[in-house]
Design an enzyme around this catalytic site. Sequence first.
Site, PDB file in Angstrom:
ATOM      1  N   GLY B  47       0.835  -1.202   0.000  1.00 49.38           N
ATOM      2  CA  GLY B  47       0.000   0.000   0.000  1.00 49.38           C
ATOM      3  C   GLY B  47       0.860   1.238   0.000  1.00 49.38           C
ATOM      4  CD  GLU B  63       1.621   2.523  -3.420  1.00 46.31           C
ATOM      5  OE1 GLU B  63       2.532   1.682  -3.333  1.00 46.31           O
ATOM      6  OE2 GLU B  63       1.777   3.732  -3.170  1.00 46.31           O
ATOM      7  CD  GLU B  67       4.149  -1.219  -2.310  1.00 43.20           C
ATOM      8  OE1 GLU B  67       3.251  -1.939  -1.831  1.00 43.20           O
ATOM      9  OE2 GLU B  67       4.630  -0.240  -1.719  1.00 43.20           O
ATOM     10  N   PRO B  84      -7.658   6.326  15.458  1.00 43.85           N
ATOM     11  CG  PRO B  84      -8.508   8.070  16.768  1.00 43.85           C
ATOM     12  CD  PRO B  84      -8.819   6.684  16.281  1.00 43.85           C
ATOM     13  CD  GLU B 117      12.672 -10.670   1.539  1.00 41.86           C
ATOM     14  OE1 GLU B 117      12.550 -11.898   1.555  1.00 41.86           O
ATOM     15  OE2 GLU B 117      13.286 -10.018   2.408  1.00 41.86           O
TER      16      GLU B 117
END
Lengths: 221, 221
Positions: B47, B63, B67, B84, B117
Amino acid sequence: MSPTEESYTYPAVTVDAIVFTIRQEQLQVALIKRGIEPFKGSWAIPGGFVRLDESLEDAVKRELNEEVGADGVYLEQLYTFGEPERDPRGRVITVAYFALVAAENLRELTAATDAAEAQWFSLHDLPPLAFDHRQILDLALGRLRAKLEYSTIAYALLPRAFPLTQLQKVYEIILDRPLDKRNFRKKILSLGLLEPTDERSGGAHRPATLYLFKNSQVTFF
Amino acid sequence: MSPTEESYTYPAVTVDAIVFTIRQEQLQVALIKRGIEPFKGSWAIPGGFVRLDESLEDAVKRELNEEVGADGVYLEQLYTFGEPERDPRGRVITVAYFALVAAENLRELTAATDAAEAQWFSLHDLPPLAFDHRQILDLALGRLRAKLEYSTIAYALLPRAFPLTQLQKVYEIILDRPLDKRNFRKKILSLGLLEPTDERSGGAHRPATLYLFKNSQVTFF
DNA sequence: GGAGTAAGTGTAAAATTAACACCAACGCCG
DNA sequence: CGGCGTTGGTGTTAATTTTACACTTACTCC
């Protein structure tokens, strides 16, 4: 992944909530008349900014309390809308929720804190909505209908104890089609989620057994 | 409601994606080893930050491409996590997606652009995950299983044409239980979404009719 | 006490789901 | 080249779930 590592402005994050209730034998939603541009004078879903120290749910509950005067609600996250152009003022990502409030848990809408005018609208008689709010509303309605079939959320629209006929009415109003009385009762009771009480409904006709939802999971705040 | 009206810092917004594929007859997810604190060395869902000018979906696709090296994917928004305290570095709201990639559409994971990785893990053999990522993964798995029953997403995990047995295997792997062959075929075919082709599978045994998903709605990018 | 109205109840037909076993077509190997 | 091993392919019956459908009961109000 760190907010401090990169230096760009973040999108603004708001929460919006489609609040459904049943009033006057109709499914209604709470809308707020916008007092500022853009869409000044248009109707919009209640909502507002998420503060840095509150969760998304807390933000929705706060807004609902302030703007709609809703006290005990069922609240469920709906979808997050993040198209870059959805708000003409800049990048605003909104996390949309849908909420169900029993009519008995409603204070009057006009009591809203800010000057904004709030009002209930029947789904059959909706004004044009600001931003992409119509899309959000349609999604919420679809979700509500779908969940009615396989969950127990309808109970959030009813008082604590209610006759089966009233429950059936809720289903019929939301699904917008008549249901067979005997089949409805058979099915609902076979779920084993309702508990008959000793109370009976009053009124002009044959008194009805009032039922209770076992383990009522309605969230209050 | 205007981002410029109030002057406080906004939460950071990221997107994360649980990417499922089927490899080695197993349901697997793509995970990335974190190179920095917090949770340095832990595994995490792929992400990253949402850029101001891209939609949430575009951010996820970007992404995934960077990735995971995933090219053609089914993508669906899952849930938005906004507690939060979910990220120790500050307020980070993440919009989680789940993605399905057919094994044939995968480049090798090790080709990821940044040093991180990346690796596929079987769901039966997961490492501990960073942040609240385990919770996100569990939710994604539940959603995947639920949608398998009433939607057609399984086709996103298969090549364009496939024998029914392979489709059944996908169902069995995801649901983690055996299914009856005849009932499965009857049901799937009665949906009218599959089209038999003239092609036959090769291999060592009796050749199987290959089927095609009508109106393949797999999104490519 | 009769009219009006909502509450409450059962059964049969239709549709869907679940359980279950054998023959067919191919490659491989001896 | 024939038999073995393995995967592809097919139907029927019982059980369950869903649908359609109509009359009696209990109360209030007049």
